[in-house]
Design a protein around this motif. Sequence first.
Motif, PDB file in Angstrom:
ATOM      1  N   LYS A 112      14.868 -29.497 -14.137  1.00 57.87           N
ATOM      2  CA  LYS A 112      13.681 -30.341 -13.985  1.00 57.87           C
ATOM      3  C   LYS A 112      13.335 -31.101 -15.263  1.00 57.87           C
ATOM      4  CE  LYS A 112      11.453 -27.693 -10.288  1.00 57.87           C
ATOM      5  NZ  LYS A 112      10.254 -26.901  -9.907  1.00 57.87           N
ATOM      6  N   ASP A 113      13.731 -30.537 -16.412  1.00 62.52           N
ATOM      7  CA  ASP A 113      13.447 -31.223 -17.671  1.00 62.52           C
ATOM      8  C   ASP A 113      14.529 -32.232 -18.047  1.00 62.52           C
ATOM      9  OD1 ASP A 113      15.477 -29.526 -18.377  1.00 62.52           O
ATOM     10  OD2 ASP A 113      14.429 -28.582 -20.053  1.00 62.52           O
ATOM     11  N   GLY A 114      15.441 -32.497 -17.100  1.00 58.07           N
ATOM     12  CA  GLY A 114      16.430 -33.548 -17.310  1.00 58.07           C
ATOM     13  C   GLY A 114      17.602 -33.169 -18.191  1.00 58.07           C
ATOM     14  N   MET A 115      17.893 -31.884 -18.293  1.00 58.25           N
ATOM     15  CA  MET A 115      19.026 -31.419 -19.100  1.00 58.25           C
ATOM     16  C   MET A 115      20.066 -30.760 -18.203  1.00 58.25           C
ATOM     17  SD  MET A 115      18.333 -32.253 -22.224  1.00 58.25           S
ATOM     18  CE  MET A 115      19.434 -31.230 -23.213  1.00 58.25           C
ATOM     19  N   PRO A 116      21.368 -30.870 -18.564  1.00 55.89           N
ATOM     20  CA  PRO A 116      22.410 -30.222 -17.756  1.00 55.89           C
ATOM     21  C   PRO A 116      22.188 -28.713 -17.661  1.00 55.89           C
ATOM     22  CG  PRO A 116      23.378 -31.747 -19.342  1.00 55.89           C
ATOM     23  CD  PRO A 116      21.925 -31.613 -19.705  1.00 55.89           C
ATOM     24  N   LYS A 117      22.368 -28.177 -16.458  1.00 53.14           N
ATOM     25  CA  LYS A 117      22.193 -26.732 -16.270  1.00 53.14           C
ATOM     26  C   LYS A 117      23.338 -25.943 -16.907  1.00 53.14           C
ATOM     27  CE  LYS A 117      19.527 -26.968 -11.952  1.00 53.14           C
ATOM     28  NZ  LYS A 117      19.513 -26.639 -10.516  1.00 53.14           N
ATOM     29  N   THR A 118      24.525 -26.535 -16.928  1.00 54.14           N
ATOM     30  CA  THR A 118      25.668 -25.861 -17.546  1.00 54.14           C
ATOM     31  C   THR A 118      25.554 -25.976 -19.058  1.00 54.14           C
ATOM     32  OG1 THR A 118      27.062 -26.450 -15.659  1.00 54.14           O
ATOM     33  CG2 THR A 118      28.175 -25.737 -17.679  1.00 54.14           C
ATOM     34  N   PRO A 119      25.570 -24.862 -19.772  1.00 61.79           N
ATOM     35  CA  PRO A 119      25.355 -24.913 -21.221  1.00 61.79           C
ATOM     36  C   PRO A 119      26.559 -25.487 -21.974  1.00 61.79           C
ATOM     37  CG  PRO A 119      25.834 -22.664 -20.530  1.00 61.79           C
ATOM     38  CD  PRO A 119      25.712 -23.475 -19.277  1.00 61.79           C
ATOM     39  N   PHE A 120      26.316 -25.899 -23.210  1.00 63.40           N
ATOM     40  CA  PHE A 120      27.365 -26.335 -24.118  1.00 63.40           C
ATOM     41  C   PHE A 120      28.382 -25.198 -24.280  1.00 63.40           C
ATOM     42  CE2 PHE A 120      29.117 -26.592 -28.403  1.00 63.40           C
ATOM     43  CZ  PHE A 120      29.519 -27.923 -28.473  1.00 63.40           C
ATOM     44  N   PRO A 121      29.675 -25.484 -24.331  1.00 53.73           N
ATOM     45  CA  PRO A 121      30.319 -26.791 -24.461  1.00 53.73           C
ATOM     46  C   PRO A 121      30.815 -27.386 -23.143  1.00 53.73           C
ATOM     47  CG  PRO A 121      31.913 -25.093 -24.949  1.00 53.73           C
ATOM     48  CD  PRO A 121      30.642 -24.372 -24.562  1.00 53.73           C
ATOM     49  N   ASN A 122      30.367 -26.875 -22.001  1.00 54.17           N
ATOM     50  CA  ASN A 122      30.912 -27.321 -20.716  1.00 54.17           C
ATOM     51  C   ASN A 122      29.967 -28.183 -19.898  1.00 54.17           C
ATOM     52  OD1 ASN A 122      33.362 -25.791 -21.114  1.00 54.17           O
ATOM     53  ND2 ASN A 122      32.183 -23.950 -20.638  1.00 54.17           N
ATOM     54  N   LYS A 138      11.966 -36.659 -24.858  1.00 57.94           N
ATOM     55  CA  LYS A 138      12.498 -35.865 -23.757  1.00 57.94           C
ATOM     56  C   LYS A 138      13.455 -36.722 -22.929  1.00 57.94           C
ATOM     57  CE  LYS A 138       8.583 -37.059 -20.755  1.00 57.94           C
ATOM     58  NZ  LYS A 138       7.452 -36.555 -19.947  1.00 57.94           N
ATOM     59  N   SER A 139      14.234 -36.065 -22.107  1.00 57.86           N
ATOM     60  CA  SER A 139      15.131 -36.747 -21.169  1.00 57.86           C
ATOM     61  C   SER A 139      14.322 -37.325 -20.012  1.00 57.86           C
ATOM     62  CB  SER A 139      16.157 -35.749 -20.630  1.00 57.86           C
ATOM     63  OG  SER A 139      16.815 -36.262 -19.494  1.00 57.86           O
ATOM     64  N   ASN A 140      14.818 -38.422 -19.441  1.00 56.41           N
ATOM     65  CA  ASN A 140      14.154 -38.996 -18.255  1.00 56.41           C
ATOM     66  C   ASN A 140      15.049 -38.957 -17.017  1.00 56.41           C
ATOM     67  OD1 ASN A 140      16.059 -40.994 -18.633  1.00 56.41           O
ATOM     68  ND2 ASN A 140      14.594 -42.657 -18.943  1.00 56.41           N
ATOM     69  N   VAL A 141      16.136 -38.189 -17.082  1.00 54.59           N
ATOM     70  CA  VAL A 141      17.127 -38.176 -16.006  1.00 54.59           C
ATOM     71  C   VAL A 141      16.517 -37.777 -14.663  1.00 54.59           C
ATOM     72  CG1 VAL A 141      19.284 -37.117 -15.187  1.00 54.59           C
ATOM     73  CG2 VAL A 141      19.033 -37.746 -17.591  1.00 54.59           C
ATOM     74  N   SER A 142      15.598 -36.828 -14.683  1.00 52.61           N
ATOM     75  CA  SER A 142      15.032 -36.319 -13.427  1.00 52.61           C
ATOM     76  C   SER A 142      14.237 -37.384 -12.675  1.00 52.61           C
ATOM     77  CB  SER A 142      14.140 -35.103 -13.705  1.00 52.61           C
ATOM     78  OG  SER A 142      13.098 -35.446 -14.596  1.00 52.61           O
ATOM     79  N   THR A 143      13.865 -38.480 -13.340  1.00 54.15           N
ATOM     80  CA  THR A 143      13.086 -39.521 -12.675  1.00 54.15           C
ATOM     81  C   THR A 143      13.949 -40.482 -11.861  1.00 54.15           C
ATOM     82  OG1 THR A 143      13.176 -41.056 -14.564  1.00 54.15           O
ATOM     83  CG2 THR A 143      11.380 -39.446 -14.524  1.00 54.15           C
ATOM     84  N   TRP A 144      15.269 -40.513 -12.135  1.00 51.76           N
ATOM     85  CA  TRP A 144      16.109 -41.493 -11.425  1.00 51.76           C
ATOM     86  C   TRP A 144      17.393 -40.928 -10.818  1.00 51.76           C
ATOM     87  CZ3 TRP A 144      20.908 -42.036 -13.666  1.00 51.76           C
ATOM     88  CH2 TRP A 144      21.030 -41.691 -15.026  1.00 51.76           C
ATOM     89  N   LEU A 145      17.862 -39.775 -11.272  1.00 48.32           N
ATOM     90  CA  LEU A 145      19.068 -39.179 -10.693  1.00 48.32           C
ATOM     91  C   LEU A 145      18.643 -38.267  -9.542  1.00 48.32           C
ATOM     92  CD1 LEU A 145      22.163 -38.882 -10.889  1.00 48.32           C
ATOM     93  CD2 LEU A 145      21.780 -36.940 -12.427  1.00 48.32           C
ATOM     94  N   LYS A 146      19.022 -38.632  -8.324  1.00 52.87           N
ATOM     95  CA  LYS A 146      18.534 -37.946  -7.134  1.00 52.87           C
ATOM     96  C   LYS A 146      19.644 -37.151  -6.431  1.00 52.87           C
ATOM     97  CE  LYS A 146      14.625 -39.960  -7.899  1.00 52.87           C
ATOM     98  NZ  LYS A 146      13.487 -39.181  -8.450  1.00 52.87           N
TER      99      LYS A 146
END
Length: 406
Positions: free
Chosen positions: A343-353, A328-336
């Motif tokens: 919350k699961d550490g994935m970009p909200k804007t879908p592919f391809p943008n 899984k992604s760990n972005v949510s633990t350090w990007l504030k």
Amino acid sequence: MGSSQRQHHNDANCVWVHGPIIVGAGPSGLATSACLTQQGVPSLVLEKTDCLASLWRHRTYDRLKLHLPRQFCELPLLGFPPNFPKYPTRHQFVSYLESYASRFSIQPRFNQAVRRAEYDRGLGFWRVQTQDSEYISRWLVVATGENAEPVMPDIPGMNMFDGPVVHTSSYKSGFEFKNQRVLVVGCGNSGMEVSLDLCRHNAIPHMVIRNTVHVLPREMFGFSTFGLAMTLLKWFPLKLVDKFMLLVASFILGNTDQISLRRPKTGPIELKNVTGKTPVLDVGALPLIKSGKIKVVEGVKEITRNGAKFVGGKEKEFDSIILATGYKSNVSTWLKGCESFSKDGMPKTPFPNGWKAEEGLYTVGFTRRGLLGTASDAVKVANDIAQQWRSINNGYNSHVIQLKET
């Protein structure tokens, strides 16, 4: 140069970065840095471990090969050596990444685990804090990817089990499990390949299949299944291509429903695009499932001291448990303070943008489309930052000229 020039402020631990900060020295970070270098933009790559491509180097099993042909796994600006096989091994892929970093003079700053990254609106810059330094830049590229941390399932009784419990990130070879009864939790590509590897070392794997799964042959008619699908999608609608792929898969592999591998109602390519769930590309596990050498079991209800109880009421004893439960992604633990990631550490804007967010924030390696998606995002990010870089520098140079004339 892949590493930016740095100017230290009065605080010795505060570092001004002239180009973007890239978090992660895996394929995503390296590709972005290389593309920036080609555009004449310096960058600083921060890596939490002591080496580049740590996931590929330390958290993959010995028999792993790329699931797709090498032409679909190349990073921008540099192809694989011509003597590499169609499906390079993990060792070959790591050597390719090392050559890639050397070619573009990428020198990551190692042992820099990012603890916090936040946009300072008053300053108009990103502040990135590690255990011993703070880095400041106009741009931040999140390149830690979708597979930063192992997913550890919460199965009742796991801590009661007497034998070893190993995630595939720590699994190396079936040799360690020779002649053992092994419960493999997960039936994706990792679960299938680990089960296959266990069989080759005389272990008896029992693979847990909780949900539906698409299993496709790695090749169809001598062509890569993935490559064939990509070609067909240029000419035909997605749903039609999915139907064709499933028809051919059924012809080559047979009806997988009969061996408890039930297919989802949604086609494999559509499912991948919508949910990110990758179809399994069979490299030899399916015949062993059909022969009974790889046992298929239903969902685990509870782990016991000597084994497991299953949803249907059966209970079996096991010597070891292997968790093929993914990452899984760990972005949510350090990007504030950022609304661009879920919350699961994935970009909200879908592919391809999804590669570009707000206020100089970028992402690479979150497309759910493997290395092909990584390469595409790296090029887009580098082009966008380079355009801003040139605009800023041209404005600065014009200002200097005006001062001199005055």
